[in-house]
Design an enzyme around this catalytic site. Sequence first.
Site, PDB file in Angstrom:
ATOM      1  N   ASN A 102       0.674  -1.099  -0.042  1.00  0.00           N
ATOM      2  CA  ASN A 102      -0.005   0.082  -0.056  1.00  0.00           C
ATOM      3  C   ASN A 102       0.878   1.067   0.005  1.00  0.00           C
ATOM      4  O   ASN A 102       1.703   1.552   0.751  1.00  0.00           O
ATOM      5  CB  ASN A 102      -1.022  -0.083   1.204  1.00  0.00           C
ATOM      6  CG  ASN A 102      -1.981   1.056   1.182  1.00  0.00           C
ATOM      7  OD1 ASN A 102      -1.574   2.176   1.344  1.00  0.00           O
ATOM      8  ND2 ASN A 102      -3.153   0.898   0.794  1.00  0.00           N
ATOM      9  N   CYS A 133      -5.058  10.686  -0.116  1.00  0.00           N
ATOM     10  CA  CYS A 133      -4.055  11.745   0.530  1.00  0.00           C
ATOM     11  C   CYS A 133      -4.304  13.264  -0.006  1.00  0.00           C
ATOM     12  O   CYS A 133      -4.497  13.480  -1.270  1.00  0.00           O
ATOM     13  CB  CYS A 133      -2.508  11.427   0.529  1.00  0.00           C
ATOM     14  SG  CYS A 133      -2.390   9.504   0.570  1.00  0.00           S
ATOM     15  N   LYS A 168      -6.838   2.543  -5.078  1.00  0.00           N
ATOM     16  CA  LYS A 168      -7.737   2.517  -3.656  1.00  0.00           C
ATOM     17  C   LYS A 168      -8.499   3.916  -3.489  1.00  0.00           C
ATOM     18  O   LYS A 168      -7.795   4.907  -3.358  1.00  0.00           O
ATOM     19  CB  LYS A 168      -7.016   2.287  -2.162  1.00  0.00           C
ATOM     20  CG  LYS A 168      -7.933   2.235  -0.876  1.00  0.00           C
ATOM     21  CD  LYS A 168      -7.064   1.763   0.264  1.00  0.00           C
ATOM     22  CE  LYS A 168      -7.941   1.722   1.380  1.00  0.00           C
ATOM     23  NZ  LYS A 168      -7.218   1.206   2.567  1.00  0.00           N
ATOM     24  N   GLY A 268     -10.805  -4.481   7.709  1.00  0.00           N
ATOM     25  CA  GLY A 268     -10.129  -3.252   8.270  1.00  0.00           C
ATOM     26  C   GLY A 268     -10.197  -3.461   9.766  1.00  0.00           C
ATOM     27  O   GLY A 268      -9.822  -3.919  10.702  1.00  0.00           O
TER      28      GLY A 268
END
Lengths: 305, 204
Positions: A102, A133, A168, A268
Site C-alpha cells: 500500500n 491523500c 484505492k 479493516g
Amino acid sequence: MGEINTRVTLCGITLDNPVIPASGTFGYGYEFAELYDINCLGTFSFKGTTRDPRFGNPTPRIAECTAGMINAVGLQNPGVERVIAEELPRLATCFHKPVMANVSGFSVEDYAYTCERLDSEPQVGWLEVNVSCPNVHGGGMSFGTSPEAAAEVTRAVKRVTTKPVIIKLSPNVTDIVAIAGACEEAGADGISLINTMLGMRIDLRTRKPVIANKMGGFSGAAIFPVAVRMVYQVAHAVKIPVVGMGGVSTAEDVIEMMLAGATAVEVGAANLIDPFASKRIVEDLPAVMKKYGITKLEDIIGGVL
Amino acid sequence: MKQGIFTIQSNVALTDSVMKMVMVGDTSAVTAPGQFVNIKLEGLFLRRPISICDYDDTTLTILYKVVGKGTAKMAEMGSGETLDVLSGLGNGYDLTLSGKSPVLLGGGVGVPPLYRLAKDLIAAGKEVSVVLGFNTAAEIFYEEEFRALGATVTVTTVDGSRGIKGFVTDALAEIDYTYFYTCGPEPMLKAIYKTATTSGATQL
C-alpha cells in the site's frame, strides 16, 4: 455438491481465499504472525508507505463511535527505504505469499517513486495506491476527489511499474463511478474501495473535537452498507477487478461484498478490536458458503440479481 | 499477547472515581511491570486499554479511573461477571536500568503500573523511592500499599491538602536516585524530563 473452493484470482495472481487484512490495520504482518500463522490469509495489504518516514498526527488519533471508530493516524510509517531494508525481510520469515504493497504520496512524483521502489521487491504481488491523500502541490485537495488527478497518479505509477496496480478510492466524493472509470482508462489493473468516510466527534465536557486533527476516517461495521453500495456501483461500471472493503467483520459480509461485485475483500477495523478477526473469517468461510449453497466462491462475484 | 476470558473476583472503589478490579484468568502472557490489557465491553466498538497494577499466576489487578462510557460500564460490573481481555500488551519497564536506588514517579491514574514495578525492584534488592502525585487529598490511593512493599513514599498534592504542595517534580530535588521510572499525563512527563538529573523511562 463438490469440494468447497475458496480460491479467487486477483489481477492474475491466485489467492487461497479472498480475505485480505486492510492497510493500516495489520502493520507489516510480522506483529500478527506472533498470534497465528498469517499464511492462512489470502494476502494482506501492508501499512501505507510513503517516500519519506512520517511520525503521523498528534494524539488523540482515535474516537469511539456507534458500531465503528474514527482514526486520524496520519500515515505514520518508516518510509519506503526502511520498509525495503527492514520490514520486508522480517515479513519474509513468516509470510510466504505475495503481499499487497500500500502506497501513499503527496505529489504525483512521490507516488511514482515509492511504487517504482516497491515494484522491484519480489515479495510484492500488487501495488495498492491510496489516492485519498492531499495533493500538496494542488491546494491540498485529495487526488482521489477528481477523476483527472486520480488518473494522473495512475498513469505516473503505471509508467514505472510492472506489477498490477490497484487504485484505492475515497468514498468522500460525489461520483465515485466517474473516478473509477478515469483510473481504469488510465491503465489501472484494479480498483479497491472504500477508504474511510470523513467523520468527527466532539467531547461534550471540553467542547473540543475528540481527535486532535479534528476530523478523521470513519470505519467499522457502521459503514458496511455504504461500502456494499459503492462496490456494486463501481463493479458494474468497470471491467477491471474490484477489491471491496468497508466494515467487513464476518464471513457473511465477505460473501455479500462478493455478490456486490468484489473479487477479493479487505478487512479493516475488525482487526483492531479482535486481532484474530481475519483468521476467524477465513475459517468461517467454508461453512457459510455451504449454508448458502456456494461451492466455488469465484462463481458468485457480481452475482447480485 | 493472549486473548482470554477473565472472571471478576472483586471490583471496589478506592476513591470517588478510582476503582480496583481483580480478575481471574490465564495471566501467562503478562511478563513485565508496565504492560497493559485491552478490555472488550459490550455495546462499545473499541477495547479499553488499562495498565496492569499487579499480577500473579492466576489473577490480574487493575486500578482504573471512571472517566467515560467504557470505564463507567466496568465500574458497574460485579464478581462472577466475565470480560474478554487481551493481555500481555506493551513492552513494560526495563528493570535492568534501575541502578541501586531508582525513583518511581506516578501522576494520578498513572500510579498503578508503578506498583508491580516497585514490588519487583524491591525483590531485586533495590532501594526504591516512590513519589505519588495527586490533585487533592481525597484522590490519593495506594499510598499505604507502596509503603507496605518497603518503598520510601512521598505524596504531593496540587492544592497542598496533603504531603508536599505542588507536583511530583517538587519532591524530586530531595531524593537521591540513580534512575527514574514514570507514568502519568504528558505535561508531567515533560516536566520530569526537564527536572530529572538522570536518564529514565516513561509511559503515557
